[in-house]
Write a protein that holds these residues in place. Structure first.
Motif, PDB file in Angstrom:
ATOM      1  N   ALA A  24       0.836  -1.207   0.000  1.00  0.00           N
ATOM      2  CA  ALA A  24       0.000   0.000   0.000  1.00  0.00           C
ATOM      3  C   ALA A  24       0.866   1.250   0.000  1.00  0.00           C
ATOM      4  O   ALA A  24       1.863   1.342   0.719  1.00  0.00           O
ATOM      5  N   ARG A  25       0.497   2.210  -0.825  1.00  0.00           N
ATOM      6  CA  ARG A  25       1.185   3.498  -0.855  1.00  0.00           C
ATOM      7  C   ARG A  25       0.581   4.422   0.205  1.00  0.00           C
ATOM      8  O   ARG A  25      -0.591   4.274   0.576  1.00  0.00           O
ATOM      9  N   LEU A  26       1.392   5.363   0.660  1.00  0.00           N
ATOM     10  CA  LEU A  26       0.919   6.295   1.682  1.00  0.00           C
ATOM     11  C   LEU A  26      -0.264   7.108   1.173  1.00  0.00           C
ATOM     12  O   LEU A  26      -1.195   7.409   1.928  1.00  0.00           O
ATOM     13  N   GLU A  27      -0.243   7.452  -0.114  1.00  0.00           N
ATOM     14  CA  GLU A  27      -1.357   8.210  -0.689  1.00  0.00           C
ATOM     15  C   GLU A  27      -2.656   7.412  -0.589  1.00  0.00           C
ATOM     16  O   GLU A  27      -3.735   7.971  -0.340  1.00  0.00           O
ATOM     17  N   ALA A  28      -2.559   6.087  -0.799  1.00  0.00           N
ATOM     18  CA  ALA A  28      -3.751   5.242  -0.718  1.00  0.00           C
ATOM     19  C   ALA A  28      -4.300   5.200   0.707  1.00  0.00           C
ATOM     20  O   ALA A  28      -5.525   5.181   0.912  1.00  0.00           O
ATOM     21  N   ILE A  29      -3.407   5.178   1.695  1.00  0.00           N
ATOM     22  CA  ILE A  29      -3.847   5.186   3.092  1.00  0.00           C
ATOM     23  C   ILE A  29      -4.570   6.492   3.412  1.00  0.00           C
ATOM     24  O   ILE A  29      -5.606   6.503   4.093  1.00  0.00           O
ATOM     25  N   ARG A  30      -4.065   7.596   2.893  1.00  0.00           N
ATOM     26  CA  ARG A  30      -4.703   8.896   3.141  1.00  0.00           C
ATOM     27  C   ARG A  30      -6.094   8.949   2.505  1.00  0.00           C
ATOM     28  O   ARG A  30      -7.037   9.478   3.094  1.00  0.00           O
ATOM     29  N   ILE A  31      -6.224   8.397   1.296  1.00  0.00           N
ATOM     30  CA  ILE A  31      -7.531   8.360   0.636  1.00  0.00           C
ATOM     31  C   ILE A  31      -8.498   7.486   1.435  1.00  0.00           C
ATOM     32  O   ILE A  31      -9.681   7.810   1.596  1.00  0.00           O
ATOM     33  N   PHE A  32      -7.988   6.352   1.947  1.00  0.00           N
ATOM     34  CA  PHE A  32      -8.798   5.463   2.778  1.00  0.00           C
ATOM     35  C   PHE A  32      -9.339   6.222   3.991  1.00  0.00           C
ATOM     36  O   PHE A  32     -10.534   6.157   4.313  1.00  0.00           O
ATOM     37  N   LEU A  33      -8.461   6.952   4.671  1.00  0.00           N
ATOM     38  CA  LEU A  33      -8.872   7.707   5.862  1.00  0.00           C
ATOM     39  C   LEU A  33      -9.834   8.835   5.502  1.00  0.00           C
ATOM     40  O   LEU A  33     -10.787   9.115   6.235  1.00  0.00           O
ATOM     41  N   ALA A  34      -9.597   9.482   4.349  1.00  0.00           N
ATOM     42  CA  ALA A  34     -10.488  10.562   3.920  1.00  0.00           C
ATOM     43  C   ALA A  34     -11.886  10.019   3.622  1.00  0.00           C
ATOM     44  O   ALA A  34     -12.895  10.653   3.964  1.00  0.00           O
ATOM     45  N   PHE A  35     -11.943   8.832   3.016  1.00  0.00           N
ATOM     46  CA  PHE A  35     -13.241   8.229   2.720  1.00  0.00           C
ATOM     47  C   PHE A  35     -13.953   7.835   4.016  1.00  0.00           C
ATOM     48  O   PHE A  35     -15.168   8.027   4.158  1.00  0.00           O
ATOM     49  N   ALA A  36     -13.184   7.274   4.972  1.00  0.00           N
ATOM     50  CA  ALA A  36     -13.780   6.909   6.266  1.00  0.00           C
ATOM     51  C   ALA A  36     -14.338   8.144   6.967  1.00  0.00           C
ATOM     52  O   ALA A  36     -15.429   8.105   7.558  1.00  0.00           O
ATOM     53  N   ASP A  37     -13.624   9.254   6.889  1.00  0.00           N
ATOM     54  CA  ASP A  37     -14.100  10.495   7.501  1.00  0.00           C
ATOM     55  C   ASP A  37     -15.340  11.009   6.778  1.00  0.00           C
ATOM     56  O   ASP A  37     -16.300  11.482   7.409  1.00  0.00           O
TER      57      ASP A  37
ATOM     58  N   GLY B 224      -9.432  -4.166  -5.189  1.00  0.00           N
ATOM     59  CA  GLY B 224      -9.353  -2.909  -5.927  1.00  0.00           C
ATOM     60  C   GLY B 224      -8.603  -3.076  -7.236  1.00  0.00           C
ATOM     61  O   GLY B 224      -7.640  -3.839  -7.306  1.00  0.00           O
ATOM     62  N   THR B 225      -9.024  -2.367  -8.258  1.00  0.00           N
ATOM     63  CA  THR B 225      -8.368  -2.488  -9.557  1.00  0.00           C
ATOM     64  C   THR B 225      -7.112  -1.621  -9.638  1.00  0.00           C
ATOM     65  O   THR B 225      -6.092  -2.038 -10.198  1.00  0.00           O
ATOM     66  N   THR B 226      -7.165  -0.424  -9.076  1.00  0.00           N
ATOM     67  CA  THR B 226      -5.994   0.462  -9.083  1.00  0.00           C
ATOM     68  C   THR B 226      -5.038   0.124  -7.945  1.00  0.00           C
ATOM     69  O   THR B 226      -3.830   0.045  -8.138  1.00  0.00           O
ATOM     70  N   ASP B 227      -5.569  -0.077  -6.774  1.00  0.00           N
ATOM     71  CA  ASP B 227      -4.779  -0.430  -5.593  1.00  0.00           C
ATOM     72  C   ASP B 227      -5.159  -1.846  -5.164  1.00  0.00           C
ATOM     73  O   ASP B 227      -6.230  -2.067  -4.589  1.00  0.00           O
TER      74      ASP B 227
END
Length: 303
Positions: free
Chosen positions: A70-83, A157-160
């Protein structure tokens, strides 16, 4: 160390046998470390048996080694979606994750240091599953975990490809339907759902397949310190900053309001000491990771 070897027995990692003619056994060693929380307090001690993977020969001891990370950017998107969807994110840790990955190659390792057998002095271990240090270990673990998730109704996921999701009802990722999201970073798993009961079901599923430890609400992940509140998910990296300042012996440096001095004078000094490239690149890499929570230093860092 004994607890680590008991894990091997429970997971049926290897079989003691004589070394076949024409085969070589890879060496092993013990690695000891302290596990710390976000405040730097030691919360556990761990001994890990590691194979000396640098001795492996491609085409003989291993074939495919690639595993998604997992890339750090993907983790940030995950957290943004959860928020955005307003659900809590939890964390699980897999005990000796790589011991769950089955390997296809024929690999032998020597006995662990300190646990040699007087009864079978010339015997070695034939591996059925992966050890830390083997080049194919991350791949074997990722294949095992992804197969378990896909077999239980998850989609990848297809991209990640480190993101797995399960639609509770027919819906899209960004609609108001119920959904369970799982993100994998090697042996760390973060997950959340718009329906908390599905988080408990996922926890039960994972514990039925692997030896897991539930770590509760996500508060510290990949150097990020997180605070989940009703107002949102807040990220900081104060511990990471302290660690890199200590690592590069800059703890006593004076603070500045700007990332770079406004009147700095750069000049060539032919007689000066050459910059150590490895040290400089390490500093820049550390600062690049810090931009996850400090976008104000991105320009100066990339410049």
């Amino acid at each position: 160390m004994q607890e680590e070897l008991l894990q091997f027995e429970r997971n049926e990692v290897w079989t003691l046998m004589p070394l076949l003619k024409g085969k070589t056994a890879i060496g092993t060693k013990w690695v000891f470390r302290n596990k710390k929380d976000e405040d730097g307090v030691v919360i556990g001690n761990k001994a890990t048996l590691v194979a000396m993977g640098y001795c492996q020969e491609e085409g003989v001891d291993y074939e495919e080694t690639f595993a998604s990370v997992a890339r750090l950017e993907a983790i940030r998107i995950f957290l943004a979606f959860a928020d955005h969807r307003g659900f809590e994110v939890f964390q699980m840790d897999v005990k000796s994750a790589f011991l769950n990955g089955k390997i296809q190659e024929e690999v032998y390792v020597q006995k662990p240091p300190g646990f040699e057998s007087s009864k079978y002095p010339s015997h070695v271990y034939f591996l059925d599953k992966a050890l830390y240090g083997l080049k194919q270990a991350p791949r074997a673990w990722y294949d095992r975990l992804s197969n378990v998730l896909l077999a239980n109704g998850f989609e990848r996921g297809t991209t990640d490809t480190t993101l797995f999701y399960k639609k509770i009802y027919r819906t899209t990722l960004f609609s108001k339907g119920k959904i369970l999201l799982v993100h994998i970073y090697v042996d760390d798993i973060i997950f959340g759902s718009t329906n908390e009961s599905y988080c408990k079901k996922f926890e039960s599923l994972m514990k039925s397949e692997f030896e897991m430890s539930m770590m509760g609400e996500l508060t510290f992940f990949l150097g990020l310190q997180l605070k989940q509140t009703k107002e949102g998910i807040f990220i900081k990296q104060s511990k990471y900053v302290s660690d890199i300042l200590e690592k590069y012996k800059l703890s006593d440096s004076s603070p500045m309001k700007l990332p770079m001095a406004t009147r700095s004078m750069l000049y060539v000094d032919p007689k000066g000491k050459s910059v150590e490239c490895k040290l400089y690149r390490g500093m820049i890499g550390s600062l690049l990771y810090l931009t996850a929570s400090r976008p104000d230093i991105i320009f100066a860092t990339f410049l």
